[in-house]
Motif scaffolding. Structure first.
Motif, short mmCIF file in Angstrom:
data_model
loop_
_atom_site.label_atom_id
_atom_site.label_comp_id
_atom_site.label_asym_id
_atom_site.label_seq_id
_atom_site.Cartn_x
_atom_site.Cartn_y
_atom_site.Cartn_z
N PHE A 294 42.54 41.01 19.26
CA PHE A 294 41.69 40.29 20.18
C PHE A 294 41.67 38.81 19.88
O PHE A 294 41.61 37.99 20.80
CB PHE A 294 40.28 40.88 20.17
CG PHE A 294 40.14 42.10 21.01
CD1 PHE A 294 39.99 41.98 22.37
CD2 PHE A 294 40.20 43.35 20.44
CE1 PHE A 294 39.88 43.11 23.16
CE2 PHE A 294 40.11 44.48 21.22
CZ PHE A 294 39.94 44.36 22.59
N GLY A 295 41.72 38.47 18.61
CA GLY A 295 41.76 37.05 18.28
C GLY A 295 42.94 36.38 18.95
O GLY A 295 42.81 35.33 19.58
N ALA A 296 44.10 37.02 18.84
CA ALA A 296 45.29 36.42 19.41
C ALA A 296 45.23 36.38 20.93
O ALA A 296 45.56 35.38 21.56
CB ALA A 296 46.52 37.19 18.95
N PHE A 297 44.76 37.48 21.51
CA PHE A 297 44.73 37.50 22.98
C PHE A 297 43.66 36.57 23.53
O PHE A 297 43.85 35.94 24.57
CB PHE A 297 44.54 38.93 23.49
CG PHE A 297 45.83 39.68 23.59
CD1 PHE A 297 46.69 39.45 24.64
CD2 PHE A 297 46.20 40.58 22.62
CE1 PHE A 297 47.90 40.12 24.73
CE2 PHE A 297 47.41 41.26 22.69
CZ PHE A 297 48.26 41.01 23.75
N ALA A 298 42.54 36.48 22.81
CA ALA A 298 41.50 35.55 23.28
C ALA A 298 42.03 34.12 23.20
O ALA A 298 41.74 33.31 24.07
CB ALA A 298 40.25 35.70 22.42
N ALA A 299 42.84 33.84 22.19
CA ALA A 299 43.40 32.49 22.09
C ALA A 299 44.27 32.18 23.30
O ALA A 299 44.33 31.04 23.77
CB ALA A 299 44.21 32.37 20.81
N MET A 300 44.95 33.21 23.80
CA MET A 300 45.82 33.01 24.97
C MET A 300 45.04 32.49 26.16
O MET A 300 45.58 31.83 27.03
CB MET A 300 46.45 34.34 25.36
CG MET A 300 47.89 34.49 24.98
SD MET A 300 48.35 36.18 25.25
CE MET A 300 48.76 36.13 26.95
N ARG A 301 43.81 32.85 26.21
CA ARG A 301 43.01 32.57 27.38
C ARG A 301 42.33 31.19 27.30
O ARG A 301 41.78 30.73 28.28
CB ARG A 301 41.95 33.67 27.47
CG ARG A 301 41.17 33.71 28.74
CD ARG A 301 41.99 34.26 29.86
NE ARG A 301 41.19 34.32 31.07
CZ ARG A 301 41.64 34.75 32.24
NH1 ARG A 301 42.87 35.15 32.35
NH2 ARG A 301 40.86 34.76 33.28
N GLN A 302 42.35 30.59 26.13
CA GLN A 302 41.60 29.34 25.97
C GLN A 302 42.33 28.16 26.60
O GLN A 302 43.55 28.08 26.54
CB GLN A 302 41.36 29.03 24.49
CG GLN A 302 40.70 30.15 23.75
CD GLN A 302 39.37 30.54 24.36
OE1 GLN A 302 38.60 29.69 24.78
NE2 GLN A 302 39.14 31.83 24.46
N TYR A 311 40.67 30.41 17.48
CA TYR A 311 40.92 31.85 17.63
C TYR A 311 42.13 32.29 16.83
O TYR A 311 42.17 33.40 16.30
CB TYR A 311 41.09 32.21 19.11
CG TYR A 311 39.81 32.49 19.80
CD1 TYR A 311 39.11 33.66 19.52
CD2 TYR A 311 39.26 31.61 20.70
CE1 TYR A 311 37.92 33.93 20.14
CE2 TYR A 311 38.06 31.87 21.33
CZ TYR A 311 37.40 33.04 21.04
OH TYR A 311 36.22 33.31 21.64
N ASN C 580 47.93 39.34 30.32
CA ASN C 580 46.89 38.46 30.83
C ASN C 580 45.56 39.18 30.90
O ASN C 580 44.52 38.61 30.57
CB ASN C 580 47.26 37.95 32.22
CG ASN C 580 48.22 36.80 32.13
OD1 ASN C 580 48.30 36.16 31.09
ND2 ASN C 580 48.95 36.56 33.19
N LEU C 582 44.66 41.66 29.06
CA LEU C 582 44.16 41.83 27.70
C LEU C 582 43.52 40.54 27.22
O LEU C 582 42.47 40.55 26.56
CB LEU C 582 45.33 42.22 26.79
CG LEU C 582 45.01 43.15 25.64
CD1 LEU C 582 44.33 44.39 26.15
CD2 LEU C 582 46.27 43.51 24.91
N ALA C 583 44.18 39.43 27.54
CA ALA C 583 43.64 38.14 27.13
C ALA C 583 42.29 37.91 27.80
O ALA C 583 41.33 37.50 27.16
CB ALA C 583 44.60 37.02 27.51
N ALA C 584 42.24 38.22 29.10
CA ALA C 584 40.97 38.03 29.79
C ALA C 584 39.92 38.93 29.21
O ALA C 584 38.76 38.53 29.03
CB ALA C 584 41.15 38.31 31.28
N LEU C 585 40.34 40.14 28.86
CA LEU C 585 39.40 41.09 28.28
C LEU C 585 38.88 40.56 26.95
O LEU C 585 37.67 40.57 26.68
CB LEU C 585 40.09 42.43 28.09
CG LEU C 585 39.26 43.49 27.38
CD1 LEU C 585 38.17 44.00 28.30
CD2 LEU C 585 40.13 44.64 26.92
N ALA C 586 39.81 40.11 26.11
CA ALA C 586 39.41 39.62 24.79
C ALA C 586 38.47 38.44 24.94
O ALA C 586 37.44 38.34 24.27
CB ALA C 586 40.64 39.21 23.99
N ASP C 587 38.84 37.54 25.84
CA ASP C 587 38.01 36.36 26.03
C ASP C 587 36.65 36.74 26.60
O ASP C 587 35.62 36.25 26.16
CB ASP C 587 38.75 35.40 26.97
CG ASP C 587 38.03 34.08 27.04
OD1 ASP C 587 37.74 33.53 25.97
OD2 ASP C 587 37.75 33.62 28.15
#
Lengths: 519, 171, 670, 103
Positions: A294-302, A311, C580, C582-587
């Motif tokens: 999740f850390g890595a994927f959340a970083a993708m979204r920033q 992240y 994407n 997954l990223a949106a989910l994580a965020d």
């Protein structure tokens, strides 16, 4: 010569000097801060020169009676792990100061707080008695709070409060836990406690007070450390704090302070509560895995670059915990093997060090970008920076690839060893964790592509200075070290090989056969 | 032995009682010096030479000087030196309170069965005292030193004349 | 003169040194950077030849030199160099083709402002590839492997100002990294199972019989042998790097880089790495082959993936208009052939095809580069045409390359290597489907190459740029000529005696290639050539917008193929959206759930405070106020005793003392 | 009545004289001196007990008295400084006039 005390207190002496010289000029204050900060590196190298990796136990030990009625000793010691972290602090702190060199607002107070922070962090790495360990641990919060709040960005006040309250709440539980330990055993010395725990007496004594205590104490200490690292999902204070802090402080926070939590896991939680950690490690493994993915994927979204790097820190630190929990998980089970555990621990220590270098350098790069764009650091605020500033692009690129784990740079060896260890101990976990590697590559390359590639746009479309002067002085040594430790990892591994071996050889399978259910 | 004690007691009590009842402040102060010397004599009698000398130095020497200075600094005319005892009521009340306390104390002393050492007076040399002071008692010595310093500073601050004081403190 | 195995590291080290020199040279130092790079490659070529001599002295021996990289716990992580004919041939090929590409780049990149950096990256690329080749350790191979990825990333995105180039570079890196994750897992697993990653280590290496037996004997819960699982994971890496189905999508996009880079990627370095890797660990891939109770064999998977890739690449190539894209998909197709060869058990044929393909594909790419350079970066072959006249040398050499690739019989090396593969596929006892796929691809290859040559070189120029084209300087044409000569001369390695086969694998039984199969493939090549000529050679298009005859006949199929079978769209719709999401989910988790929880706790605290305050104000405080008013009035009474008169206090203390003592004495309170 | 009790009686008398003086005089200096006398009386007790203790601890009473004297000296200094300050403030040193601190 009380080397370790010197290491801790020279920065504080520097801070006191700054406090005592109210009329000191800005330039002189900066230089004084830098000199005091560099002392850590110098003294760390002195310690390195006379350090014997093969000698068991702690070296340069200083032990004096302090508060006899509480059985508190002033007890400092250094082993391979501490030395590694002291050296890391010595490298990252001056670089962080150089990164904040142009800090216009009262450099004297900045330096004062920074040195206080540095000394406290060093104290955490060297203290062997919970009493002053905890003092250092909490003292590190205060300067960090003010550094974030006073020198940070627009959302700094909120971020600083969140950071302070969150971590303080965590450590309050830890304090309660240790109060209970003290009540039960009458000592706060880590080495003594570890010996008690190895004999199984610690849990016994705690349980003698009340059957619920061992679990409660374990959970309290775990919570305190988990917030600090941070372990998913206790990480929500981290992105705003890292993003709002001034660049030098972000570098220190991610480079050094985030290691305090991992250090605590390895120095306190694991030696003191092996059985409880083992019992909880299934869940903890999932949480660490969550942090990785999740850390890595959340970083993708920033879209905020600093948040993105923050992240990525969550992601990278979760690897360290992943390795530790995997070892703990597999002790006493079929999957346990000594070489895999050694690799996991060695990978953890390497990762701690290397993440410190790479993440600090990455923050530095973002800080440089920020300084060029008038404080903006969105993903869309730049474009084609590589055309405008090729040298900067090169250095930032190396940093980025180091963070991404490219072989030949420092990040790879640690991650490889962690994967090698975790795969040997918990194969499915390692397989899922590779998703984190992929996502890391994705968001870092996206960052690189959007900011550096393409036609010049945003801040880079105007006049855009390449790195020079102080920035170069701060960035180039970090990059050089990335190459050095990427090619010659034995410079680091030789420091802690015997330590790691002894850790693994002291894993007591008997302790773990007792399956202790969590409440 | 006892005779010497009684003599010393008479000296102390007599001079003190007179000092407390005299009108003239200077005379009172001088009589008190005599009283303190008597106390020092008592210490000598009891075998505590060091304390006796300390008593002489501190009280007969230093405190009496301060008292005299204070007396001299706080008068505007010669008439101020002689102070009539306060109202009779106050005096009676004071003597009554003192007498009651004295009675109670005497009663307590006489009714308590106190054992005394048959042996001779314990001897304590100055060297022993010094070792004791810088050994086990060193923390107390330090604290006392700090107290003295702070007291000195405080006294200086309090007594230092500041021309603006009156104006600022005016209600 | 021979090169001992201890000094084998010099071969990758020299280009690496050149890369370092190039990196540190300011952009003005063009001559220094370029000469360092070329000199290093030439020197590495000479050393490779020496190594070849040493290796051929005893083709069966695996000369190794192992050393400790760093200590770990009580053990050590060891690396090493390996010298055997496979290494040596690859080194020679990479350095030779590399040198020619470097020289060609001198001319091609002459006007680029980042000339020095280009040579730096090229050298790094070559060094990394040579590192893969000489490594005796899967770990070091992986290190070099990733560096190849890095170098390709840098080179594909060399013109990073173009957003397409930047995107293509990222795509290449990410796609190959997906495969690399499999390789990493396979490597880690192998390390865990065997405790070493050295290929050959005096009996303890992973490719030696003891290890293979151990890996094959142990099985997983799903019935798969451990060796199969590891092999397949490692194969993932090769799939990514060598552009195999389904991870081939990066390869055509990689055309965004400068043409010499494409030549290097497609011929000598990057894509060859995957095939080389599988050939290197062939004993491991093959370990489960004679074990019949397994649900699946690693090599079977390899063969089918290779066959699918070969056919798919050829099909897509038919419908491409960009000259480089046609070549790119032909590379995909040919790589499929190589994997097919390995899969059906003949890694020697695969390496043979790898070597010949390296030469003629480099030739084709450089020839295409020559055309593009001459036609002012016009790459669409519908807008080219009529270049055979003004660009004589380029045309002739390109034709040689085309015939080698198409497999025109006897004279050209491509024919022999392709024959070897087809024969091996024919001899495979599991299935003949790969053979049929391969034969279809052979027809298609001949077809689209004919189309390429016809549209590019024949007829009249169909654009202004093409009309102005003229032959390039010698620095670009001489490498073409050399490569063309090699494309022909390499036939000698296979004919009249299968010399290469003997050198690489002396124990291998040489299949007495059925003459009928050879005849069939010759007929098929002729069919392809003829069809191509019939469709595109005779009916030469007159202007750029004239419709493609194939598109006219089969519009939907052609559109599907032209869109590269919609793989990009498919991936964007699945994996892209998944990641994407997954990223949106994580965020979202972070922002709303975890952050929300924290805020909720904070709010609860605030709310508690609020409730508390209200309750205090109305409930408790009212009472408190009453009580405290009372207390206050009582206190006021009592405070009258506080006169401030010192005597009074003293008196009270004295009397209090007296009363206390009396109480103690009389009351007996003890 | 033994010697110790005699000593205690003497010190009690001294204490009470000091107390009576402190209570009956209005001059702040004399009040302070009375308090000093009470302290001295306490010191006499220390010495007496030290002298006649059946099992004397070495020098304890003496040490105690030394500290008491030191503190008393400090107290005297501060007290008299206060007297001067009060005098400067209200132009006399009558204790009953210094009631500004009352609650």
């Amino acid at each position: 010569m009380p080397l370790l005390s010197l290491i801790i207190f020279v920065p504080w002496v520097g801070a006191l000097l700054l406090a005592a010289l109210p009329r000191i000029g800005d330039g002189a204050a900066r230089v004084l801060t830098l000199i005091a900060s560099l002392s850590t590196l110098a003294l760390g190298l002195v310690a390195l020169a006379s350090f014997h990796p093969a000698a068991p136990g702690f070296q340069f030990v200083e032990q004096h009676d302090w508060i006899r009625s509480l059985n508190v000793h002033y007890h400092l010691g250094l082993d391979g792990m501490s030395l590694l972290l002291v050296l890391l602090t010595g490298i990252v702190s001056p670089a962080a100061l150089l990164a904040s060199w142009k800090q216009a607002r009262s450099p004297r107070y900045f330096g004062l707080l920074f040195l206080a922070l540095q000394g406290a962090a060093l104290g955490v790495f060297l203290a062997l008695d919970f009493f002053h360990w905890f003092i250092f641990w909490e003292l590190s919060l205060v300067p960090a709070f003010f550094l974030i709040k006073l020198w940070g960005g627009p959302g700094a006040a909120r971020a600083a409060y969140q950071f302070f309250i969150y971590t303080l709440a965590g450590s309050a539980f830890m304090l309660l836990g240790f109060a209970a330990i003290f009540a039960a055993t009458g000592t706060l010395d880590f080495t003594q406690l570890a010996r008690l725990a190895a004999d199984g007496l610690l849990v016994e004594k705690l349980a003698a007070v009340s059957g619920f205590w061992p679990q409660a104490v374990f959970l309290g200490v775990l919570l305190g450390l988990a917030v600090k690292v941070p372990l998913f999902p206790f990480h929500t204070w981290l992105p705003p704090a890292y993003a709002e802090a001034p660049v030098g402080v972000s570098m220190f926070l991610t480079g050094v302070m985030s290691k305090m939590g991992v250090y605590g896991f390895l120095r306190i939680l694991w030696p003191l509560f092996p059985a409880h950690l083992h019992a909880a490690s299934g869940w903890l493994l999932c949480l660490a895995l969550g942090g990785v993915v999740f850390g890595a994927f959340a970083a993708m979204r920033q879209t905020d670059l600093k948040r993105m790097v923050a992240y990525s820190s969550v992601n990278h630190l979760s690897y360290c915990l992943l390795a530790l929990f995997a070892v703990s998980y597999s002790t006493g089970r079929i999957g346990f093997t000594v070489p895999a555990s050694i690799a996991a621990f060695a990978g953890t220590l390497l990762q701690m060090f290397n993440h410190g270098l790479s993440a600090a350098a990455l923050f530095l790069c973002v800080g440089i970008l920020e300084s060029r764009s008038g404080g903006r650091r969105g993903l869309g605020d730049f474009g084609g920076v590589r055309t405008a500033a090729p040298v900067f692009a090169g250095l930032c690129g190396i940093t980025m690839f180091s963070s991404l784990g490219l072989p030949g740079l420092n990040g790879f060896v640690g991650e490889f060893l962690i994967f090698r260890g975790v795969f040997g101990l918990a194969p499915c976990t390692a397989t899922i964790a590779t998703l984190g590697l992929l996502a890391t590559a994705l968001f870092l390359l996206t960052f690189w592509q959007r900011v550096f590639h393409g036609p010049r746009a945003g801040a880079a479309s105007r006049e855009f200075r390449d790195v020079a002067g102080i920035e170069l002085v701060a960035l180039v040594p970090l990059v050089a070290l990335m190459f050095l430790f990427g090619v010659l990892p034995h410079l680091l591994t030789n420091l802690f090989n015997p330590l790691v071996t002894s850790w693994v050889s002291h894993i007591n399978p008997v302790v773990t056969t007792a399956q202790l259910p969590l409440p | 032995m006892t005779a010497a004690l009684i003599l010393i007691a008479l000296l102390i009590l007599g001079s003190t009682a007179v000092a407390m009842s005299l009108r003239n402040l200077i005379h009172s102060a001088l009589l008190l010096v005599l009283s303190w010397m008597g106390i020092a004599a008592f210490y000598l009698w009891a075998g505590a030479e060091f304390v006796a000398f300390a008593q002489v130095l501190v009280y007969a020497g230093a405190v009496s000087m301060i008292v005299l200075f204070a007396v001299l600094l706080t008068r505007r005319s010669r008439a101020d030196l002689s102070i009539a005892p306060a109202s009779l009521r106050r005096a009676v009340a004071g003597v009554l309170a003192g007498g009651a306390t004295a009675g109670v104390l005497t009663l307590a002393v006489l009714r308590t069965n106190l054992q005394i050492a048959p042996s001779a007076a314990p001897t304590v040399t100055v060297q022993q005292l010094g070792l004791e002071l810088i050994g086990p008692q060193v923390a107390s010595v330090l604290v006392v030193g700090v107290i003295l310093t702070v007291a000195l500073l405080g006294a200086v601050v309090l007594a230092a004349s500041d021309r603006n004081d009156g104006k600022e403190d005016a209600p | 003169m021979t090169l001992s195995v201890q000094h084998l590291w010099l071969i990758p080290a020299l280009p690496l040194l050149a890369a370092a020199i190039g990196a540190l040279t300011p952009s003005g130092g063009r001559t220094l950077a370029a000469s360092a790079a070329i000199a290093a490659m030439v020197a590495a070529f000479v050393l490779s030849c020496c190594a070849l001599v040493a290796a051929l002295a005893d083709p069966t021996a695996n000369l190794t030199y192992n050393f400790t990289w760093f200590d770990l716990g009580t053990g050590a992580v060891r690396l090493g160099w390996l010298l055997n004919p496979l290494t040596a041939f690859m080194c020679v090929m990479v350095t030779f083709v590399g040198t020619l590409i470097f020289v060609f780049s001198l001319g091609y990149m002459h006007d680029d402002e980042n000339f020095t950096r280009f040579f730096c990256f090229l050298s790094l690329f070559a060094a990394a590839m040579l590192g893969i080749v000489v490594s005796n350790s899967l770990l070091f191979l992986f290190v070099s492997w990733e560096l190849v990825g890095l170098a390709s990333y840098l080179l594909i995105g060399f013109w990073f100002q173009k957003p397409e180039a930047a995107a293509a570079a990222k795509k290449a890196f990410i796609t190959t990294r997906i495969g690399d994750l499999g390789l990493l897992l396979g490597m880690v697993w192998l390390y865990h199972a065997r405790g070493t990653l050295l290929f050959f280590d005096g009996g303890a290496g992973v490719l030696e019989p003891a290890s293979l037996t151990a890996l094959m004997v142990s099985t997983l819960s799903c019935g798969l042998a451990v060796s199969t699982a590891i092999s397949l994971l490692i194969f993932c890496g090769a799939v990514g790097k060598s552009g195999q189905f389904p991870l081939h999508v990066w390869l055509p996009d990689a055309m965004e880089g400068p043409t010499p880079v494409s030549a290097l990627i497609h011929a000598a370095t990057m894509v060859a790495a995957g095939v080389f890797l599988i050939a290197r660990i062939y004993p491991l891939m093959e370990a489960d082959y004679h074990h019949h109770n397994l649900p699946i064999h690693a090599l079977t998977v390899v063969a089918f993936i290779g066959a699918i890739t070969a056919l798919m690449g050829a099909l897509i190539a038919v419908a491409q208009n960009d000259i480089k894209r046609v070549l790119a998909f032909s590379t995909v197709s040919q790589l499929g052939f190589m994997m097919l060869a390995i899969g059906v058990g003949s890694w020697v044929a695969a390496i043979f095809h790898l070597l010949t393909h390296a030469f003629f594909k480099a030739l084709l790419f450089l020839g295409a580069g020559s055309v593009i350079h001459a036609a002012h970066h016009e790459q669409d072959m519908r807008k080219l045409g009529g270049l055979s006249g003004p660009m004589r040398v380029t045309f002739l050499t390109f034709a040689v390359g085309m015939m080698a690739l198409a497999g025109v019989p006897f004279l050209f090396s491509g024919f022999w290597s392709k024959e070897a593969i087809l024969h091996a596929a024919h001899a495979w006892d599991v299935s003949h489907i790969p053979l049929y796929f391969g034969l279809t691809a052979v027809v298609l290859t001949a077809f689209y190459m004919t189309r390429l040559v016809a549209e590019t070189f024949f007829g009249k120029p169909r654009s202004h740029a093409a009309g102005l084209a003229h032959e390039n300087p010698a620095v670009m044409t001489v490498p073409l000529v050399i490569l063309a000569a090699c494309a022909i001369l390499l036939s000698l390695l296979a004919w009249p005696t299968p010399w290469l086969q003997h050198q690489l694998d002396p124990q291998a039984h040489t299949e007495p290639g059925g003459l009928s199969l050879m005849m069939l493939s010759i007929v098929l090549v002729a069919l392809g050539l003829g069809a191509g000529w019939a469709l595109y050679g005779r009916l030469l298009r007159t202007n750029a917008s004239a419709p493609d005859p194939l598109a006219a006949a089969l519009p939907r199929l052609h559109a599907f193929l032209a869109a590269r079978m919609m793989f990009d769209e498919l991936y964007a719709a699945t994996f892209g959206r998944l990641s994407n999401g997954l990223a949106a989910l994580a965020d979202g988790l972070d922002r709303y759930v975890w952050g929300g929880l924290v805020n909720l706790v904070a709010r609860l605290g605030q709310f508690g405070g609020l409730v508390n305050r209200e309750a205090d104000e109305d409930g408790l405080n009212a009472g408190f106020d009453a009580v405290s008013r009372k207390v206050r009035s009582v206190g006021q009474i009592y405070s009258r005793a506080q006169t401030g008169e010192t005597h009074g206090y003293l008196r009270v203390i004295a009397l209090g003392f007296v009363v206390l003592v009396l109480l103690v004495m009389l009351g007996g309170v003890r | 009545m033994n010697t110790l009790q005699l000593c205690l009686l003497i010190s009690s008398a001294l204490f009470c004289i000091g107390l009576a003086g402190a209570l009956s005089r209005t001059n702040t200096i004399l009040v302070l001196l009375g308090i000093e006398l009470m302290l001295n009386a306490a010191n006499l007790n220390f010495i007496a007990f030290w002298r006649f203790n059946p099992a004397p601890l070495p020098a304890t009473g003496v040490i105690f008295v030394i500290f008491a004297i030191a503190v008393a000296a400090a107290e005297a200094a501060v007290g008299l400084a206060l007297v001067i300050a009060i005098y400067r403030h209200q132009q006399n040193i009558r204790l009953q006039d210094a009631t500004r601190l009352k609650g």
